[in-house]
Design an enzyme around this catalytic site. Structure first.
Site, PDB file in Angstrom:
ATOM      1  N   SER A 176      22.594   8.646  -5.054  1.00 18.82           N
ATOM      2  CA  SER A 176      21.567  10.234  -4.340  1.00 18.82           C
ATOM      3  C   SER A 176      20.687  10.184  -5.015  1.00 18.82           C
ATOM      4  CB  SER A 176      23.051  11.518  -4.206  1.00 18.82           C
ATOM      5  OG  SER A 176      23.560  11.369  -5.100  1.00 18.82           O
TER       6      SER A 176
ATOM      7  N   HIS B 196      13.542  17.987  -8.571  1.00 15.27           N
ATOM      8  CA  HIS B 196      12.879  19.222  -7.778  1.00 15.27           C
ATOM      9  C   HIS B 196      11.215  19.146  -8.693  1.00 15.27           C
ATOM     10  CE1 HIS B 196      16.169  21.382  -6.471  1.00 15.27           C
ATOM     11  NE2 HIS B 196      16.455  20.274  -6.694  1.00 15.27           N
TER      12      HIS B 196
ATOM     13  N   HIS C  39      15.427  15.458  -1.083  1.00 11.45           N
ATOM     14  CA  HIS C  39      17.014  15.105  -1.142  1.00 11.45           C
ATOM     15  C   HIS C  39      17.095  13.459  -0.873  1.00 11.45           C
ATOM     16  CE1 HIS C  39      16.963  19.647  -1.407  1.00 11.45           C
ATOM     17  NE2 HIS C  39      17.664  19.235  -2.428  1.00 11.45           N
TER      18      HIS C  39
ATOM     19  N   ASN D  83      20.210  10.271   0.525  1.00 12.35           N
ATOM     20  CA  ASN D  83      21.623   9.683  -0.220  1.00 12.35           C
ATOM     21  C   ASN D  83      21.080   8.369   0.376  1.00 12.35           C
ATOM     22  OD1 ASN D  83      24.248  10.217   1.793  1.00 12.35           O
ATOM     23  ND2 ASN D  83      22.713  12.384   0.806  1.00 12.35           N
ATOM     24  N   VAL D  84      22.500   7.824   0.097  1.00 10.74           N
ATOM     25  CA  VAL D  84      22.151   6.034   1.145  1.00 10.74           C
ATOM     26  C   VAL D  84      24.153   5.832   0.550  1.00 10.74           C
ATOM     27  CG1 VAL D  84      21.510   5.133  -0.586  1.00 10.74           C
ATOM     28  CG2 VAL D  84      21.589   3.924   1.521  1.00 10.74           C
ATOM     29  N   ARG D  85      25.006   5.979   1.290  1.00 10.46           N
ATOM     30  CA  ARG D  85      26.035   4.960   1.470  1.00 10.46           C
ATOM     31  C   ARG D  85      27.052   4.187   1.935  1.00 10.46           C
ATOM     32  NH1 ARG D  85      25.505   7.797  -3.167  1.00 10.46           N
ATOM     33  NH2 ARG D  85      26.623  10.218  -2.737  1.00 10.46           N
TER      34      ARG D  85
END
Length: 141
Positions: A96, A100, A110, A112-114
Site C-alpha cells: 500500500s 502527499h 492512495h 493498495n494491492v492485496r
C-alpha cells in the site's frame, strides 16, 4: 497459480520488489531525503516493513508499506459475502502507498494491492486479489 492455490512465495517476492521499486522511484525525485524503514512482526503471525519519506523537496510525506500476515480465522468483513469461508485460517499480503506531494496542484495518491488466501483442512484454498487506486485533489484555498 495452481489447484493448490497461488504461489504465495512468488507473490511475496514480487510485492517486496514492487515496494523496493516504488521507493526507489520516489527517491529519484528527492535530492536529499530517503525512506526510513520500520520492520515489524504481528504476534498472531507474519509482519511487514513500513517505509516513510518525509520533509522532501517534492513530497511532504510518502509511505510505501508491505505486509504479510496470517491468522486463525478470516475477519468478518472478509467473509461477509462468502459466509462459507467464515472461520478459515488465512494469510494476506500486499503493498500500500500514500503520497502527499508539496505541490497543491498534484493530487494525493492512495493505492493498495492485496492477495488473500483462505485455508481449510478439508478443502482447496480459496484466494482472491483486491486493491484500488485513487487521487485526491488538495484544496488550493
Amino acid at each position: 497459480m495452481t489447484e493448490q492455490g497461488p504461489d504465495v512465495a512468488a507473490v511475496k517476492a514480487y510485492m517486496l520488489g514492487l515496494q523496493d521499486a516504488l521507493c526507489a522511484a520516489f527517491e529519484g525525485f528527492e535530492p536529499a531525503q530517503r525512506f526510513r524503514e520500520d520492520a515489524w512482526t504481528r504476534p498472531e503471525g507474519g509482519g511487514g516493513r513500513t517505509r516513510v519519506l518525509s520533509g522532501g523537496e517534492c513530497f511532504e510525506q510518502a509511505g510505501v508499506n508491505f505486509s504479510h500476515v496470517q491468522g486463525d480465522a478470516l475477519p468478518a468483513a472478509a467473509s461477509a459475502r462468502r459466509p462459507e469461508l467464515a472461520g478459515r485460517r488465512f494469510e494476506a499480503l500486499g503493498v500500500s502507498l500514500v503520497v502527499h506531494p508539496l505541490n497543491p496542484f498534484v493530487p494525493t495518491t492512495h493505492m493498495n494491492v492485496r492477495l488473500f488466501v483462505a485455508h481449510a483442512e478439508d478443502a482447496s484454498p480459496v484466494w482472491w486479489f483486491g486493491g484500488g487506486f485513487d487521487l485526491d485533489r488538495k484544496s488550493t484555498r
